[in-house]
Design an enzyme around this catalytic site. Structure first.
Site, mmCIF file in Angstrom:
data_model
loop_
_atom_site.group_PDB
_atom_site.id
_atom_site.type_symbol
_atom_site.label_atom_id
_atom_site.label_comp_id
_atom_site.label_asym_id
_atom_site.label_seq_id
_atom_site.Cartn_x
_atom_site.Cartn_y
_atom_site.Cartn_z
ATOM 1 N N SER A 36 0.745 -1.097 0.008
ATOM 2 C CA SER A 36 -0.024 -0.043 -0.172
ATOM 3 C C SER A 36 0.810 1.381 0.079
ATOM 4 C CB SER A 36 -0.906 -0.003 1.404
ATOM 5 O OG SER A 36 -0.245 -0.271 2.349
ATOM 6 N N CYS A 37 0.215 2.344 -0.307
ATOM 7 C CA CYS A 37 0.973 3.829 -0.158
ATOM 8 C C CYS A 37 1.504 4.180 -1.518
ATOM 9 C CB CYS A 37 1.909 4.139 0.997
ATOM 10 S SG CYS A 37 1.183 3.416 2.626
ATOM 11 N N THR A 38 1.843 5.560 -1.817
ATOM 12 C CA THR A 38 2.464 5.871 -2.651
ATOM 13 C C THR A 38 3.118 7.055 -2.290
ATOM 14 O OG1 THR A 38 0.706 5.386 -4.176
ATOM 15 C CG2 THR A 38 2.367 6.862 -5.096
ATOM 16 N N GLU A 128 6.889 3.177 2.789
ATOM 17 C CA GLU A 128 6.288 2.888 1.731
ATOM 18 C C GLU A 128 6.628 1.147 1.523
ATOM 19 O OE1 GLU A 128 4.409 3.036 -1.942
ATOM 20 O OE2 GLU A 128 4.901 4.597 -0.729
ATOM 21 N N ARG A 275 1.400 3.282 -11.657
ATOM 22 C CA ARG A 275 1.515 4.657 -10.962
ATOM 23 C C ARG A 275 2.570 5.713 -11.247
ATOM 24 N NH1 ARG A 275 1.303 2.517 -5.070
ATOM 25 N NH2 ARG A 275 1.499 0.346 -5.591
#
Length: 492
Positions: A36-38, A128, A275
């Site tokens: 997860s996360c960016t 991250e 992404r």
């Protein structure tokens, strides 16, 4: 135990995540935020006003994990930190600094502080979730009793006075205690940004982001080209020997840490690479492929990047491409890639360290809770002793008067018909940004700059957000009412 690329055994909040690449020996990881996360980083010469910017979406699993915004005073920092998930105990230095923090409302499974700026104007975001390949885990296995995302900010940020010090302190802790997961982290001060990745259980590498560059980092090992002889890299002492003695480098020339330690799986082509591709396409006009396994790590922008640009990037969902979940692509195209904005966004923070203002107002902790398609960031001053109501008092019980729960409500309604509500959301975000910046500009020019003055400004901006978000909710209810299926054309 041989497992696939991501097999999770959930027990309440705790997720035992057997992650990584293809088939391998499962290594126990106790994180709730698997894959997860960016993260987005912007050097001072690449930013609009000369600030350093480090930002990240804090994402989670399918369940809500309410977040709060608090200030940790030196007297609140323990002498020994106890990592809840692993049982590890870490003695801490004396004389900690005050710092802002965005932990979870329920800290029974650990602090998960996520982000903050300390009183020395050093910022940290952690973490991250990234991937490490089986070759590395065979050499340096993850450490079940080590430290991890839930602990990093609490045991590092209060004790550092520069971004570089942050890397060195965490590196020492990793070498001493080990870690039970693979993570990327970022540190910033007025002059520098450092991005750091853990490698296996005890190893690590970090690189200084060039002042004129930006980085977009999804859930994979991101550092690519690496020079062990550069003044702009740091690493665990035996990392070069580990590569050579274990024949880890697949390239004929040079050192690429992503090739050596990371993954290049089918999941990366669907979950991670797109992404980076989308943001690089917008900010650098690259013509690469969203499936590309070798997208660049360090990028030069085509124009200077503002806080608003960063917020847009971390709220994006492949707009104007066939891959937009709200767009006009086919059903398979709209679900092909994992977008940056998600229902799993718990918060977004943009940690700004400004170079053109007095120390008292250099640190700005921009923050928004909930899914990023229907929220707006607020520029909270970090040099304060308390944070505003509606942000510091989040509970695990639904409360529409709280920023986290109010934004979750907006996103839930908005998701049902994005085209119907998106113009309202865009106008709301612009209003919040404009009004908060007006307050900030007024405060920035005020003398003297006291803690009380900054706290009053933070309260004013928090109330501004809550009132406008409540107004937006009312507008969405009114507009949505006309589209209800439970209606009839005839009336008395």
């Amino acid at each position: 135990c041989l497992v696939g690329s991501e097999m999770c055994i959930r027990d309440s909040y705790t997720m035992f995540n057997y992650q990584q690449n293809n088939l391998k020996i499962g290594v126990l990881s106790m994180t709730r935020k698997s894959a997860s996360c960016t993260t987005m980083l912007v050097g001072k010469n690449a930013s609009l006003d000369g600030s350093t910017l480090i930002a990240r979406n804090e994402d989670a699993g399918a369940v809500s994990l309410p977040q709060k915004f608090v200030v940790i005073q030196p007297e609140q920092q323990p002498a020994t930190f106890h990592a809840v998930l692993s049982g590890c105990s870490i003695p801490l230095p004396k004389d900690p600094l005050r710092y802002t923090s965005t932990p979870e409302a329920d800290e029974s499974q650990g602090v998960w502080a996520a982000s903050g700026i300390n009183s020395a104007n050093v910022a940290m975001t952690a973490t991250e979730t990234i991937t490490t390949n089986a070759r590395v885990l065979a050499i340096d296995p993850l450490v079940k009793e080590g430290i991890g995302e839930a602990d990093f900010v609490s045991i590092v940020l209060p004790y550092i006075r520069s971004a570089r010090e942050g890397v060195l302190r965490l590196g020492e802790l990793l070498e001493t205690y080990g870690t039970y997961e693979s993570n990327g982290l970022a540190f910033a001060d007025r002059e520098e940004i450092w991005y750091m990745e853990t490698i296996g259980g005890h190893h690590w590498a970090a690189i200084r982001i060039p002042d004129d560059a930006y980085v977009i980092a999804p859930n994979r090992m991101n550092i690519a080209t690496f020079d062990f002889d550069s003044q702009d890299t740091l690493f665990s002492d035996d990392l070069p020997d580990m590569i050579v003695s274990n024949h880890l480098n697949p390239d004929f020339e040079g050192i690429n840490l992503r090739h050596i330690f990371g993954s290049a799986t089918e999941k990366d082509t669907r979950y991670n690479n797109p992404r980076a591709w989308y943001i690089q396409k917008q900010f650098s006009e690259t013509a690469s492929d969203p499936l590309d396994q070798d997208l660049p790590f360090i990028c030069l922008p085509k124009k200077k990047i503002s806080v608003m640009d960063v917020k847009w990037a971390l709220s994006s969902h492949f707009q104007n491409t066939p891959y937009d979940p709200y767009g006009n692509g086919t059903a398979s195209e709209r679900t092909r890639f994992r977008s940056i904005a998600l229902n799993r966004n718990q918060q977004v923070h943009i940690l700004q360290v400004r170079s053109h203002v007095p120390d008292e107002i250099a640190g700005v902790h921009w923050l928004a809770f909930g899914p990023n398609t229907f929220n707006g960031v607020v520029p909270f001053y970090s040099n304060v002793n308390e944070t505003p109501k509606g942000y510091c008092d989040t509970t695990t019980t639904y409360d529409p008067g709280n920023s986290y729960w109010l934004t979750k409500t907006l996103a839930l309604i908005g998701d049902q018909d994005y085209d119907l509500y998106s113009d309202l959301a865009e106008r709301f975000e612009q209003t919040i940004m404009a009004n908060c910046l007006a307050i900030q500009q007024k405060i920035d020019q005020t003398i003297p700059l006291t803690n009380q003055l900054l706290e009053e400004a933070n309260r004013e901006m928090a109330q501004l957000y809550l009132s406008h978000a409540t107004q937006l909710l009312g507008e969405m209810v009114e507009r949505g009412n006309t589209k209800m299926k439970l209606r009839f054309s005839l009336t008395d």
